[in-house]
Design an enzyme around this catalytic site. Structure first.
Site, mmCIF file in Angstrom:
data_model
loop_
_atom_site.group_PDB
_atom_site.id
_atom_site.type_symbol
_atom_site.label_atom_id
_atom_site.label_comp_id
_atom_site.label_asym_id
_atom_site.label_seq_id
_atom_site.Cartn_x
_atom_site.Cartn_y
_atom_site.Cartn_z
ATOM 1 C CG HIS A 16 -9.618 -2.913 -8.863
ATOM 2 N ND1 HIS A 16 -10.841 -2.468 -9.311
ATOM 3 C CD2 HIS A 16 -9.698 -2.936 -7.510
ATOM 4 C CE1 HIS A 16 -11.629 -2.247 -8.272
ATOM 5 N NE2 HIS A 16 -10.957 -2.515 -7.167
ATOM 6 C CE LYS A 40 -17.724 -4.061 0.218
ATOM 7 N NZ LYS A 40 -16.404 -3.873 -0.408
ATOM 8 N NE ARG A 89 -9.074 3.475 -2.639
ATOM 9 C CZ ARG A 89 -10.328 3.079 -2.639
ATOM 10 N NH1 ARG A 89 -10.905 2.800 -3.762
ATOM 11 N NH2 ARG A 89 -11.001 2.966 -1.529
ATOM 12 C CB SER A 127 -15.589 0.090 -7.767
ATOM 13 O OG SER A 127 -14.562 -0.766 -8.186
#
Length: 158
Positions: A16, A40, A89, A127
């Site tokens: 990030h 989430k 990514r 994460s």
């Protein structure tokens, strides 16, 4: 020109931070927008995620941290921002991010999405990987900004 970098940042990672630094080379200001995203089921509270993001970016000029629980397009309109930054990514990220970019643009024609790739050394970091390693008492010191490490080890510090 200002851009908006949305996400759950649960927690903020070196990936990030890499995207934020890249965005600062292109834009005058980056607003890191932390989504509440209860669907989430984030590990860290919204306040903890805001605090971690602030700590990780406090030495970067022209970075602002905000949180939101609305549609991203509504936040962008409220902040008068028409550029969204998203990190890619891998190829697997592309399809989802492309759909989100199209969806946002369909809701607000003036909203553009710019995709940035992190440095190769940060390309695998997510994460969820960080949370998994933390849950097994593993070392995440190369995956997250060093300034937030003490808070990840002892969540009661936040």
């Amino acid at each position: 020109m200002t851009c908006l970098y949305p996400g759950t940042f649960d927690p903020i990672t070196n990936g990030h931070l890499d995207v934020i630094k890249r965005a600062l080379k292109i834009f005058d200001k980056v607003i890191v927008a932390i989504a509440k995203s209860e669907h989430k089921k984030p590990h860290f509270t919204l306040e903890q995620r805001e605090n971690l993001a602030y700590i990780a970016t406090k030495d970067l000029k022209n970075v602002k941290i905000v949180s939101f629980e609305t549609l991203l397009v509504d936040l962008a309109k409220k902040l008068d921002v028409n550029i969204i930054i998203r990190g890619l990514r891998a190829v697997s990220d592309f399809e989802y991010e492309l759909q989100m970019g199209y969806a946002n643009n369909s809701l607000c024609k003036d909203l553009e999405t710019v995709y940035l790739m992190p440095n190769l050394k940060n390309a695998f970091i997510s994460s969820s990987i960080v949370r998994s390693i933390i849950s097994h008492n593993g070392d995440v010191s190369t995956l997250v900004p060093k300034e937030i490490l003490p808070f990840l080890k002892d969540e009661t510090c936040m």
